[in-house]
Design a protein around this motif. Structure first.
Motif, short mmCIF file in Angstrom:
data_model
loop_
_atom_site.label_atom_id
_atom_site.label_comp_id
_atom_site.label_asym_id
_atom_site.label_seq_id
_atom_site.Cartn_x
_atom_site.Cartn_y
_atom_site.Cartn_z
N ALA A 479 -0.77 13.75 20.87
CA ALA A 479 -2.00 13.57 20.10
C ALA A 479 -2.02 12.21 19.41
CB ALA A 479 -2.13 14.69 19.06
N ILE A 480 -0.86 11.78 18.92
CA ILE A 480 -0.78 10.45 18.29
C ILE A 480 -1.09 9.37 19.32
CG2 ILE A 480 0.82 8.78 17.27
CD1 ILE A 480 2.13 11.11 15.81
N GLY A 481 -0.57 9.55 20.55
CA GLY A 481 -0.84 8.59 21.61
C GLY A 481 -2.32 8.51 21.90
N ALA A 482 -3.02 9.64 21.87
CA ALA A 482 -4.46 9.65 22.13
C ALA A 482 -5.21 8.89 21.04
CB ALA A 482 -4.96 11.08 22.22
N VAL A 483 -4.75 9.01 19.80
CA VAL A 483 -5.39 8.27 18.71
C VAL A 483 -5.19 6.77 18.88
CG1 VAL A 483 -5.36 7.82 16.23
CG2 VAL A 483 -5.18 10.16 17.06
N GLY A 484 -3.94 6.38 19.15
CA GLY A 484 -3.62 4.96 19.21
C GLY A 484 -4.14 4.24 20.43
N ASP A 485 -4.47 4.99 21.49
CA ASP A 485 -4.93 4.34 22.72
C ASP A 485 -6.44 4.16 22.76
OD1 ASP A 485 -2.34 4.19 23.58
OD2 ASP A 485 -2.41 6.07 24.71
N GLY A 486 -7.13 4.57 21.70
CA GLY A 486 -8.58 4.41 21.66
C GLY A 486 -9.00 2.96 21.53
N ARG A 487 -10.24 2.70 21.82
CA ARG A 487 -10.77 1.34 21.74
C ARG A 487 -10.78 0.86 20.28
NH1 ARG A 487 -16.74 -0.61 23.97
NH2 ARG A 487 -16.48 -2.84 23.46
N GLY A 488 -10.42 -0.40 20.10
CA GLY A 488 -10.40 -0.96 18.76
C GLY A 488 -9.22 -0.51 17.92
N ARG A 489 -8.15 -0.04 18.58
CA ARG A 489 -6.98 0.45 17.86
C ARG A 489 -5.71 -0.09 18.50
NH1 ARG A 489 -8.93 6.71 18.39
NH2 ARG A 489 -11.11 6.34 17.80
N LEU A 490 -4.63 -0.03 17.76
CA LEU A 490 -3.33 -0.45 18.29
C LEU A 490 -2.27 0.47 17.72
CD1 LEU A 490 -1.61 -2.53 19.88
CD2 LEU A 490 -1.36 -3.77 17.72
N ARG A 491 -1.44 1.04 18.61
CA ARG A 491 -0.35 1.91 18.19
C ARG A 491 0.90 1.07 17.98
NH1 ARG A 491 2.71 6.01 21.26
NH2 ARG A 491 1.57 5.27 23.08
N ALA A 492 1.56 1.29 16.85
CA ALA A 492 2.75 0.50 16.50
C ALA A 492 3.72 1.37 15.73
CB ALA A 492 2.33 -0.72 15.68
N GLU A 493 4.85 0.76 15.36
CA GLU A 493 5.86 1.42 14.52
C GLU A 493 6.20 0.48 13.37
OE1 GLU A 493 9.16 2.04 17.06
OE2 GLU A 493 8.39 3.91 17.92
N ASP A 494 6.57 1.08 12.23
CA ASP A 494 7.05 0.23 11.14
C ASP A 494 8.55 0.01 11.31
OD1 ASP A 494 8.33 2.52 10.25
OD2 ASP A 494 7.03 2.84 8.52
N ARG A 495 9.17 -0.62 10.33
CA ARG A 495 10.59 -0.98 10.47
C ARG A 495 11.50 0.23 10.56
NH1 ARG A 495 11.92 -3.23 4.35
NH2 ARG A 495 11.62 -1.25 3.26
N ASP A 496 11.03 1.38 10.05
CA ASP A 496 11.82 2.61 10.10
C ASP A 496 11.47 3.48 11.30
OD1 ASP A 496 13.19 2.02 7.69
OD2 ASP A 496 11.42 2.66 6.55
N GLY A 497 10.63 2.96 12.22
CA GLY A 497 10.28 3.70 13.41
C GLY A 497 9.19 4.72 13.22
#
Length: 532
Positions: A479-497
């Protein structure tokens, strides 16, 4: 008894303002009256290239602005003043916000011609959340400005604060003749001094004295008496408890550049500002005069002294007596540590401190023992509340240019991130781990690149990104992948993963929240920087 006497002497405060309202000038003049400097740096800069005592970073001196928060301690009137200087530039950082968590009161500087400005409002909101007492100094009365009653009305309407003028101006701009001090019922007449570099002399007369009519003119004297009568009849009465509750702000008028009204303001501030109060920990409430020492780290600063390449942890003392080389309990590390080489800080200057009390700020050389939000105490009191981390609003890719300097690049970024002014994110869909800089203010990007080159000898390239906000997300990975793969978005991680999604617009964020009920979105504003 001696401990209590030291606590009541302390006044720990910050100055907040919009750019160009006169914060740095007022800071210098407070130091001037406190005897901490002999000449105000801001007014002698043209002659001798002196710099504001509070500005220690080379970039600050080059640009003539305050970028990083620092601390300035000086005595005045039998009190010990701890001024936590904060940036007034419109592109400040989280560092500014967190500094406000370490003070007992704040001084709000307003430009008499401009009143409440966006940056002032932003900083006031942080103070308002903590019910921090606010003392207002309306600056630049020697220049044309707005009517005093209009300014008071704006403070009450925009900030929701009641106002009580401690003094009242007589004219403004070229017609500025001085102020009437309501507490002592005296008039202080304005006299310019050469360059405004020394405390301005004042003449005092009773408001009903006929000499006042001769000094400022019959019309001005009549208008002053009329204004004072209106304030007495229709104004908000002074209530010290409401001041301490952050509901009523005492207002002073003056001109920091010419020193006029600064001493009046400082004297009234000492009288009404709160001494250090109790702090709530997870296991108990800690009074400021409790015999056992406690404190928390609210700021980390690397390379304040380029000769030593060290990191300094800024510790706000909350209770008891701090002593050099004392051993304390460090709950995040679950062990006792020795606080060696404690420093008293004054801008970039430093000296070893032997003792400190509630309200004081101590610098600790930090070889990796401390992070922002750490609690330390003689006995186990639990944890002080976590410090807030504010969601970034500006994003950019940062690339190192020299391959052979990659280790220095990572070391520099890591140390600068530890200070809390920026955050680092890493795209999860990219093969390369190029860091994304995220900051509350875009100026921090220039600061990072400047410091990487000056302190770590690393050249970089910056590519601005068009994202405007970030949210940490939790839930099912798919579900997180679906949110981050939408248009105008970018999926990332912070320093703690931890997974985070960047959004281009507020509309993109709202759409994601409405259409992904199985994913939790968080700003982490209530405790990402935790006292572990």
């Amino acid at each position: 008894m001696a401990l209590r006497a030291e606590v009541v002497r302390r006044r720990t405060f910050a100055i907040i303002s919009h750019p160009d309202a006169g914060k740095t000038t007022l800071t210098e003049k407070l130091l001037l009256y406190g005897g901490a400097v002999s000449l105000a740096g801001s007014v002698t800069a043209r002659k001798s290239q002196r710099h504001a005592a509070s500005d220690w970073m080379a970039m600050e001196r080059e640009r003539g602005i305050s970028i990083s928060s620092t601390t300035l301690a000086f005595p005045y009137g039998g009190c010990q003043l701890n001024l936590l200087d904060t940036p007034g530039h419109q592109d400040f950082s989280e560092d500014t916000y967190r500094t406000l968590t370490a003070v007992d009161s704040a001084v709000m500087v307003l430009d008499a011609a401009r009143g409440i400005e966006p940056q002032t409002l932003k900083l006031f909101e942080v103070c308002g959340q903590r019910h921090t007492p606010i003392f207002t100094f309306v600056n630049k009365m020697d220049r044309p400005g707005r009517q005093p009653l209009d300014l008071l009305d704006e403070i009450e309407r925009v900030l929701g604060l009641q106002t009580y003028p401690l003094n009242w101006p007589i004219g403004d701009g070229p017609d500025f003749r001085g102020v009437y001090d309501r507490a002592t019922q005296t008039v202080h007449l304005f006299e310019r001094t050469e360059h405004g570099a020394k405390p301005a002399p004042v003449q005092v007369a009773d408001v009903m004295d006929p000499a006042l009519d001769r000094a400022i003119g019959e019309d001005r004297a009549a208008a002053l008496r009329e204004d004072l009568e209106l304030l007495e009849l229709a104004g908000t009465p002074f209530d010290h408890q409401r001041v301490l509750a952050g509901e009523l702000t005492p207002v002073s008028f003056g001109s920091a550049l010419t020193n006029f009204g600064v001493q009046l303001f400082l004297d009234s501030f000492l009288e009404h500002a709160p001494e250090p109060g109790p702090h709530v920990a997870s296991e108990t409430v800690v009074p400021a005069d409790a015999p056992s020492f406690s404190g928390f780290v609210f700021k980390i600063q690397a390379n304040m002294d380029p000769r030593h390449r060290d990191r300094v942890a800024f510790l706000r003392v909350c209770s008891g007596r701090f002593e050099r080389d004392m051993e304390v309990w460090h709950p995040r590390l679950r062990r006792r540590v020795r606080l060696a080489r404690p420093l008293k800080l004054f801008g970039q200057e430093r000296e070893v401190v032997e003792e400190a009390y509630a309200g004081d700020v101590v610098g600790l050389i930090n070889p990796g023992l401390f992070v922002i939000g750490d609690t330390v105490s003689e006995t186990d009191i639990g944890l002080f509340p976590p410090l807030p981390r504010f969601p970034p609003e500006h994003f950019a890719l940062l690339r190192h240019i020299q391959a052979d300097r990659y280790k220095q690049f990572l070391k520099g970024l890591t140390q600068i991130e530890e200070e809390g002014a920026i955050q680092l994110f890493y795209p999860v869909s990219s093969g390369r781990r190029e860091p994304i800089l995220a900051a509350v203010g875009a100026l921090q990007f220039d600061v990072v690149r400047y410091r990487l080159e000056a302190e770590y000898n690393v050249a970089t390239q910056l590519e601005p990104l068009n994202y405007s906000t970030a949210r940490w997300v939790s839930g099912d990975p798919q579900a997180i992948g679906a949110v981050g793969d939408g248009r105008g978005r970018l999926r990332a991680e912070d320093r703690d993963g931890r997974p985070v999604v960047l959004f281009t617009t507020a509309w993109d964020l709202r759409y994601a929240e409405e259409n992904h009920a199985d994913v939790a979105f968080s700003t982490l504003s209530d405790g990402d920087v935790a006292a572990r």
